[in-house]
Design a protein around this motif. Structure first.
Motif, PDB file in Angstrom:
ATOM      1  N   VAL A   1       8.586   4.146  36.813  1.00 41.83           N
ATOM      2  CA  VAL A   1       8.086   2.663  36.386  1.00 41.83           C
ATOM      3  C   VAL A   1       8.962   2.428  38.084  1.00 41.83           C
ATOM      4  O   VAL A   1       9.315   2.040  38.899  1.00 41.83           O
ATOM      5  CB  VAL A   1       8.146   2.251  35.887  1.00 41.83           C
ATOM      6  CG1 VAL A   1       7.208   0.774  35.407  1.00 41.83           C
ATOM      7  CG2 VAL A   1       8.619   2.112  34.349  1.00 41.83           C
TER       8      VAL A   1
ATOM      9  N   SER B   1      -2.879   0.711  35.134  1.00 41.79           N
ATOM     10  CA  SER B   1      -3.428  -0.456  34.319  1.00 41.79           C
ATOM     11  C   SER B   1      -4.234  -0.640  34.701  1.00 41.79           C
ATOM     12  O   SER B   1      -3.908  -1.367  36.166  1.00 41.79           O
ATOM     13  CB  SER B   1      -2.013  -1.398  33.842  1.00 41.79           C
ATOM     14  OG  SER B   1      -2.622  -2.216  32.584  1.00 41.79           O
TER      15      SER B   1
ATOM     16  N   SER C   1      11.316  -2.585  31.684  1.00 47.52           N
ATOM     17  CA  SER C   1      10.266  -2.927  32.154  1.00 47.52           C
ATOM     18  C   SER C   1       8.943  -3.102  31.086  1.00 47.52           C
ATOM     19  O   SER C   1       9.837  -3.625  29.863  1.00 47.52           O
ATOM     20  CB  SER C   1       9.169  -0.444  32.362  1.00 47.52           C
ATOM     21  OG  SER C   1       7.537  -0.898  32.054  1.00 47.52           O
ATOM     22  N   PHE C   2       7.742  -3.199  31.605  1.00 42.71           N
ATOM     23  CA  PHE C   2       6.933  -3.735  29.602  1.00 42.71           C
ATOM     24  C   PHE C   2       6.911  -2.570  28.764  1.00 42.71           C
ATOM     25  O   PHE C   2       7.318  -1.098  29.088  1.00 42.71           O
ATOM     26  CB  PHE C   2       5.701  -3.702  30.465  1.00 42.71           C
ATOM     27  CG  PHE C   2       4.538  -4.474  28.924  1.00 42.71           C
ATOM     28  CD1 PHE C   2       4.922  -5.556  28.720  1.00 42.71           C
ATOM     29  CD2 PHE C   2       3.523  -3.328  28.988  1.00 42.71           C
ATOM     30  CE1 PHE C   2       4.114  -5.688  27.226  1.00 42.71           C
ATOM     31  CE2 PHE C   2       2.758  -4.100  27.923  1.00 42.71           C
ATOM     32  CZ  PHE C   2       2.715  -5.337  26.610  1.00 42.71           C
TER      33      PHE C   2
ATOM     34  N   LYS D   1      -3.145  -7.527  37.014  1.00 40.48           N
ATOM     35  CA  LYS D   1      -2.835  -6.492  37.610  1.00 40.48           C
ATOM     36  C   LYS D   1      -3.031  -6.805  39.295  1.00 40.48           C
ATOM     37  O   LYS D   1      -4.711  -7.420  39.129  1.00 40.48           O
ATOM     38  CB  LYS D   1      -3.513  -5.047  37.697  1.00 40.48           C
ATOM     39  CG  LYS D   1      -2.786  -4.875  36.366  1.00 40.48           C
ATOM     40  CD  LYS D   1      -0.741  -4.813  36.044  1.00 40.48           C
ATOM     41  CE  LYS D   1      -0.516  -3.730  35.188  1.00 40.48           C
ATOM     42  NZ  LYS D   1       0.211  -5.254  34.118  1.00 40.48           N
TER      43      LYS D   1
ATOM     44  N   ASP E   1       4.851   5.696  36.289  1.00 36.95           N
ATOM     45  CA  ASP E   1       4.844   4.769  35.546  1.00 36.95           C
ATOM     46  C   ASP E   1       3.621   3.480  36.712  1.00 36.95           C
ATOM     47  O   ASP E   1       4.480   3.170  37.087  1.00 36.95           O
ATOM     48  CB  ASP E   1       5.010   3.697  34.690  1.00 36.95           C
ATOM     49  CG  ASP E   1       4.060   3.195  34.222  1.00 36.95           C
ATOM     50  OD1 ASP E   1       3.929   1.830  34.781  1.00 36.95           O
ATOM     51  OD2 ASP E   1       4.677   2.372  32.773  1.00 36.95           O
TER      52      ASP E   1
ATOM     53  N   CYS F   1       1.782   1.227  36.985  1.00 34.16           N
ATOM     54  CA  CYS F   1       0.658   0.805  36.357  1.00 34.16           C
ATOM     55  C   CYS F   1       0.496  -0.906  37.258  1.00 34.16           C
ATOM     56  O   CYS F   1      -0.215  -1.957  36.344  1.00 34.16           O
ATOM     57  CB  CYS F   1       1.360  -0.280  34.555  1.00 34.16           C
ATOM     58  SG  CYS F   1       0.215   1.405  33.629  1.00 34.16           S
ATOM     59  N   GLN F   2       1.837  -1.003  37.897  1.00 30.32           N
ATOM     60  CA  GLN F   2       1.779  -2.646  38.621  1.00 30.32           C
ATOM     61  C   GLN F   2       2.081  -2.227  39.925  1.00 30.32           C
ATOM     62  O   GLN F   2       2.220  -2.936  40.981  1.00 30.32           O
ATOM     63  CB  GLN F   2       2.936  -3.129  38.681  1.00 30.32           C
ATOM     64  CG  GLN F   2       3.583  -3.395  37.059  1.00 30.32           C
ATOM     65  CD  GLN F   2       4.973  -4.432  36.515  1.00 30.32           C
ATOM     66  OE1 GLN F   2       5.440  -4.972  37.521  1.00 30.32           O
ATOM     67  NE2 GLN F   2       5.011  -4.877  34.975  1.00 30.32           N
TER      68      GLN F   2
ATOM     69  N   SER G   1      -7.240   1.500  29.089  1.00 29.47           N
ATOM     70  CA  SER G   1      -5.778   0.697  28.796  1.00 29.47           C
ATOM     71  C   SER G   1      -4.611   1.945  29.766  1.00 29.47           C
ATOM     72  O   SER G   1      -5.051   3.081  29.817  1.00 29.47           O
ATOM     73  CB  SER G   1      -4.727   0.850  27.341  1.00 29.47           C
ATOM     74  OG  SER G   1      -4.111   1.148  26.982  1.00 29.47           O
ATOM     75  N   GLY G   2      -3.977   0.897  30.525  1.00 29.32           N
ATOM     76  CA  GLY G   2      -3.124   1.579  31.010  1.00 29.32           C
ATOM     77  C   GLY G   2      -1.358   2.795  29.605  1.00 29.32           C
ATOM     78  O   GLY G   2      -1.250   3.920  29.946  1.00 29.32           O
ATOM     79  N   THR G   3      -1.470   2.463  28.775  1.00 23.99           N
ATOM     80  CA  THR G   3      -0.863   2.543  27.622  1.00 23.99           C
ATOM     81  C   THR G   3      -1.563   4.017  27.137  1.00 23.99           C
ATOM     82  O   THR G   3      -1.307   4.725  27.195  1.00 23.99           O
ATOM     83  CB  THR G   3      -0.672   1.635  26.216  1.00 23.99           C
ATOM     84  OG1 THR G   3      -0.232   0.126  26.747  1.00 23.99           O
ATOM     85  CG2 THR G   3      -0.015   2.442  25.140  1.00 23.99           C
TER      86      THR G   3
ATOM     87  N   ALA H   1       5.059  -0.792  26.618  1.00 22.76           N
ATOM     88  CA  ALA H   1       4.389   0.033  26.670  1.00 22.76           C
ATOM     89  C   ALA H   1       4.854   1.114  27.590  1.00 22.76           C
ATOM     90  O   ALA H   1       4.628   2.569  26.933  1.00 22.76           O
ATOM     91  CB  ALA H   1       3.022  -0.431  27.220  1.00 22.76           C
ATOM     92  N   THR H   2       5.441   1.157  28.908  1.00 25.16           N
ATOM     93  CA  THR H   2       6.563   2.155  29.058  1.00 25.16           C
ATOM     94  C   THR H   2       6.952   3.440  28.219  1.00 25.16           C
ATOM     95  O   THR H   2       6.665   4.310  27.695  1.00 25.16           O
ATOM     96  CB  THR H   2       7.642   2.092  30.334  1.00 25.16           C
ATOM     97  OG1 THR H   2       6.742   0.954  30.794  1.00 25.16           O
ATOM     98  CG2 THR H   2       7.635   3.189  30.570  1.00 25.16           C
TER      99      THR H   2
HETATM  100  C1  LIG Z   1       4.913  -1.074  33.952  1.00 25.23           C
HETATM  101  C2  LIG Z   1       3.329  -0.922  32.891  1.00 25.23           C
HETATM  102  N1  LIG Z   1       3.691  -0.140  32.187  1.00 25.23           N
HETATM  103  C3  LIG Z   1       2.414   0.059  31.209  1.00 25.23           C
HETATM  104  C4  LIG Z   1       1.461  -0.764  31.097  1.00 25.23           C
HETATM  105  C5  LIG Z   1       0.570  -0.594  30.097  1.00 25.23           C
HETATM  106  O1  LIG Z   1      -0.221  -0.882  30.479  1.00 25.23           O
HETATM  107  P1  LIG Z   1      -1.461  -1.606  29.791  1.00 25.23           P
HETATM  108  O2  LIG Z   1      -1.354  -2.966  29.000  1.00 25.23           O
HETATM  109  O3  LIG Z   1      -2.724  -1.262  30.376  1.00 25.23           O
HETATM  110  O4  LIG Z   1      -1.803  -1.109  27.834  1.00 25.23           O
HETATM  111  C6  LIG Z   1       2.038  -1.981  31.575  1.00 25.23           C
HETATM  112  C7  LIG Z   1       1.162  -3.323  31.703  1.00 25.23           C
HETATM  113  O5  LIG Z   1       1.064  -4.820  31.198  1.00 25.23           O
HETATM  114  C8  LIG Z   1       2.392  -2.440  32.754  1.00 25.23           C
HETATM  115  O6  LIG Z   1       2.766  -3.144  33.427  1.00 25.23           O
END
Ligand SMILES: Cc1ncc(COP(=O)(O)O)c(C=O)c1O
Length: 373
Positions: free
Chosen positions: A131, A181, A85-86, A186, A157, A159-160, A59-61, A88-89
């Motif tokens: 991000v 991610s 942000s999401f 995505k 980050d 991820c997007q 995963s991105g996390t 998880a950041t």
């Molecule tokens: C900006 C951002 N950071 C981190 C993540 C985490 O990635 P993942 O969902 O693959 O763990 C996401 C995923 O949606 C994200 O959009």
């Protein structure tokens, strides 16, 4: 007025015959984990981003977590990031034992404001985590300057932002580590979850690879506390084909963004997302409007079959868990909070037809005509 079910979806992952075949082939012929597809995907992804090493994760996390751990984050160390942000950041900093600190965004690019980053830095700050939100590159040059002057780490980050370009270079290849991610909405996705951490530093790459694979030195010998964060070979096989298609699919997203700009540019009640220019090429993971009467507009569009999103309705510092952990309250990061109240993501994905864009824009126009009486 009655409506119709969803006619135009917000996101639609590309999954063609070649990807199906690659998945099946990996399932039948590759090792399920640590297979040839995984190593090839890592190599190909590193080459695409323009770095020496890539470490795949599930995963991105997980990619963000192992990045901070490999960079040596210690309990109580602070990392400055954006509240928009999401979640998880910011969570990834906590996973690695640190404390996320926030600096507000600027409306110019919806990303963390470099001037506010400087104010958020303390003697405990060990890293910055910008991000590239919605696929628009953050001001990495300004972040790099701060990091170099303070001797702290820069983790992107991304991820997007698969394929987005900042001054001629791909984002994710500009910090000490870049994290991606492959979640199924995505620009590059795999069937399930997946991620990648990219770096030019061999020691960091080795540490991240070990952390993602149980801290293994050999099969049953472990010299650090690691995690089971491996990417499956089936997902890697699909990711490899997605990577080959990525630039072409991003071009389509940019064309769609231009179409939206042409058709929505005159509507005073909405602000359009930042444009690219000769130095900055966004990849439009989302196309996010700042809209007057956002909730009513969303309802109207959905009534007419257009699926919309809100990214994000609650900035991270106001999430219940962050209020509870750190005591954040309304008003501390006013631009992120204002953004959350006005933002509306409208469909942008490679399957969107020009006629769909026209339909969506007409519906937005009708809505504001109706509102103004
Ligand atoms: C900006 C951002 N950071 C981190 C993540 C985490 O990635 P993942 O969902 O693959 O763990 C996401 C995923 O949606 C994200 O959009």
């Amino acid at each position: 007025m009655t409506v119709t079910s969803t006619r135009i979806s917000l996101a639609k992952p590309v999954f063609d015959e070649e990807m199906k075949q690659a998945a099946l082939d990996a399932l039948e012929n590759d090792r399920y984990t640590k297979g040839e597809n995984v190593f090839k995907f890592e190599e190909e992804f590193a080459r695409y981003i323009g770095v020496k090493y890539s470490v795949s994760t599930n995963s991105g996390t997980a990619a963000l977590h192992i990045a901070f751990t490999a960079l040596g984050l210690k309990p109580g160390d602070e990392v400055v990031t954006t509240p928009l942000s999401f979640i998880a950041t910011a969570n990834s900093v906590i996973h690695a034992g640190g404390v996320p600190k926030f600096a507000d965004i600027r409306f110019e690019d919806y990303n963390i404001d470099p001037a506010l980053v400087k104010e958020a830095i303390s003697e405990r700050t060990r890293g910055l985590l910008p991000v590239h939100l919605f696929g628009y590159p953050a001001d990495i040059e300004a972040m790099r300057e701060v990091c170099d002057s303070r001797g702290i780490s820069l983790v992107e980050d991304a991820c997007q932002a698969h394929g987005a370009i900042f001054k001629g270079r791909k984002v994710g290849g500009l910090g000490d580590v870049g994290c991606f991610s492959f979640y199924p909405s995505k620009n590059l996705w795999v069937p399930g979850d997946g991620g990648m951490a990219t770096t030019d530093d061999e020691d960091i790459a080795r540490a991240m690879a070990k952390l993602a694979d149980c801290g293994r030195v050999s099969h049953y010998e472990h010299d650090m506390v690691g995690y089971t964060y491996r990417l499956s070979s089936v997902n890697a096989a699909v990711g490899r084909i997605q990577l080959r298609r990525l630039d072409e699919l991003n071009v389509r997203r940019r064309d769609l963004a231009d179409e939206y700009r042409d058709m929505l540019g005159e509507i005073a009640e909405i602000q359009l997302p930042p444009r690219g220019n000769s130095e900055i090429q966004p990849v439009y993971h989302q196309f996010v409007l700042l809209a007057k009467h956002r909730d009513e507009l969303k309802e109207w569009l959905e009534k007419y079959g257009v699926q919309c999103g809100v990214h994000y309705p609650i900035p991270i510092h106001l999430q219940p868990v962050y209020r509870k952990l750190y005591g954040y309250r309304e008003g501390e990061f006013p631009l992120s909070e204002e953004f959350s109240k006005k933002c509306l993501s409208i469909p942008i994905h490679p399957f969107l037809e020009d006629a769909d864009v026209t339909y969506i824009c007409e519906q937005i126009e009708f809505f504001y005509e109706k509102m103004s009486g």
